[in-house]
Design a protein around this motif. Structure first.
Motif, mmCIF file in Angstrom:
data_model
loop_
_atom_site.group_PDB
_atom_site.id
_atom_site.type_symbol
_atom_site.label_atom_id
_atom_site.label_comp_id
_atom_site.label_asym_id
_atom_site.label_seq_id
_atom_site.Cartn_x
_atom_site.Cartn_y
_atom_site.Cartn_z
ATOM 1 N N UNK B 89 0.749 -1.162 -0.046
ATOM 2 C CA UNK B 89 0.008 -0.089 -0.032
ATOM 3 C C UNK B 89 0.809 1.269 0.013
ATOM 4 N N UNK B 90 0.660 2.176 -1.167
ATOM 5 C CA UNK B 90 1.601 3.069 -0.984
ATOM 6 C C UNK B 90 1.380 4.124 0.157
ATOM 7 N N UNK B 91 0.253 4.510 0.457
ATOM 8 C CA UNK B 91 -0.035 5.509 1.655
ATOM 9 C C UNK B 91 0.956 4.962 2.784
ATOM 10 N N UNK B 92 0.545 3.745 3.109
ATOM 11 C CA UNK B 92 1.230 3.136 4.278
ATOM 12 C C UNK B 92 2.799 3.633 4.290
ATOM 13 N N UNK B 93 3.273 3.089 3.123
ATOM 14 C CA UNK B 93 4.676 3.018 2.899
ATOM 15 C C UNK B 93 5.310 4.646 2.933
ATOM 16 N N UNK B 94 4.417 5.601 2.477
ATOM 17 C CA UNK B 94 4.738 7.209 2.776
ATOM 18 C C UNK B 94 4.740 7.476 4.218
ATOM 19 N N UNK B 95 3.614 7.012 4.954
ATOM 20 C CA UNK B 95 3.594 7.255 6.269
ATOM 21 C C UNK B 95 4.733 6.747 6.977
ATOM 22 N N UNK B 96 5.108 5.523 6.782
ATOM 23 C CA UNK B 96 6.122 4.942 7.192
ATOM 24 C C UNK B 96 7.440 5.505 7.018
ATOM 25 N N UNK B 97 7.584 5.997 5.927
ATOM 26 C CA UNK B 97 8.741 6.628 5.341
ATOM 27 C C UNK B 97 9.104 8.016 6.224
#
Lengths: 239, 111
Positions: B89-97
């Motif tokens: 999931x792109x959104x979770x990836x962005x939030x994680x980063x």
């Protein structure tokens, strides 16, 4: 199979695009503000800065052009460098052909204008996951992804023009861009072949980082595509 | 910058037309003509072939640290990639980063 009316799912495809497109505004906001700031520092007028943003609508190429313009480079050099940065989009254009080639010309032209990294990546991921989509739905999805992104790109450039220089560097907004690109590519690593392509892309791009204006990236991307296709072919033969 | 206004608008106009033509190229001219299978196979790897190469130098040699590798940024990049891969999931990836980036920058500021 019962065929439903085409209208309802098509409308949903647009809304699905909007839903999948909005997270990218977090990357577009810092990038567009920064362009506004840099354009003013370089000495462009407000109209010229907005002209870049609305007509060219390609962040990395705009920065490349500005950089060379600040150095008073020859006009042909500015054009060549910025267009070279955009050449990867010819690859995007080609890879959309199997999905959108059958769409009417005006739709393909509209997609072409809005075909930048975020819209392309989000759309191609969706098309691959859902081969049953119709051409019409694919077009609407693409427009849906662009709907939150493009206006924010325009508007935030304007914010950067008027208020940008007051944004503190400590926010590290520069790094939101790589983070978003990485988050975008991670879910696409679906097979060993995809991983192989990504690894080759990184190695070649780093090795050729000294080449001007995206030339290294183009070579890296081509090597990576070959590596991905080769690994995929080899895996199929083994089965 | 010493260009005339006309020259600047000329650059903007040429870049606008050139960029559009690059984006329109295959999609506009090929239409729904079939492409050879080998080309289709190569093109399917376009996203994973372009993005990693585009990001790698930015991660390894960030402009904000004058091109010096930066541990916080490396960890943030790894977090975006790892969370994005794990959740698909792109959104979770962005939030994680982004969380890793600000946690790291915050810690560095405190120490």
């Amino acid at each position: 199979m019962i065929v439903s009316t085409a209208k309802a799912p098509a409308k949903n495809a647009y809304l699905a695009g909007v839903r999948d497109g909005w997270p990218y505004i977090f990357m577009v906001i810092p990038f567009s503000i920064l362009f506004g700031v840099v354009a003013m520092d370089a000495g462009l007028s407000v109209g010229q800065a907005m002209g870049f943003t609305v007509l060219v609508i390609a962040g990395a190429a705009q920065f490349a052009a500005l950089q060379l313009m600040v150095e008073n480079a020859a006009v042909t050099l500015v054009l060549l460098a910025a267009l070279a940065v955009n050449l990867r989009m010819a690859m995007y254009s080609a890879s959309l052909v199997p999905y959108l080639g059958a769409a009417p010309l005006w739709q393909r032209a509209l997609v072409a204008y809005l075909n930048f990294d975020q819209t392309y990546m989000a759309s191609i991921a969706r098309y691959e996951d859902r081969p049953e989509m119709t051409t019409d739905q694919r077009f609407l999805y693409f427009m849906g992804v662009a709907t939150p992104i493009a206006p924010v790109w325009y508007a935030m450039t304007l914010v950067g023009i008027y208020a940008g220089s007051t944004i503190p560097e400590a926010w590290a907004l520069d790094f939101v861009l790589p983070i978003t690109f990485l988050a975008m590519v991670a879910p696409m690593l679906k097979s060993l072949a995809h991983v192989a392509a990504a690894v080759v892309s990184i190695i070649v791009a780093l090795a050729l980082n000294g080449l001007p204006s995206g030339a290294g990236l183009l070579i890296a991307a081509f090597c990576a595509m070959c590596a991905g296709a080769a690994v995929e072919t080899a895996m199929e033969r083994r089965q | 910058m010493t260009y005339s206004d006309a020259a600047i608008w000329g650059i903007i106009g040429c870049l606008a037309v050139g960029t559009f033509l690059i984006r329109f190229s295959f999609l506009g001219l090929m239409g729904d003509r079939a492409m050879p299978p080998i080309v289709l196979r190569l093109l399917r790897f376009t996203p994973v072939a372009v993005l990693p190469g585009m990001v790698a130098p930015l991660v390894l040699w960030p402009a904000a640290t004058d091109g010096q590798p930066d541990l916080v940024r490396l960890i943030a990049a790894a977090a975006a990639l790892g969370v994005g891969y794990w959740t698909r999931n792109v959104v979770w990836g962005i939030l994680g980063g982004v969380s890793a980036l600000y946690a790291g920058l915050g810690l560095t500021a405190l120490l």
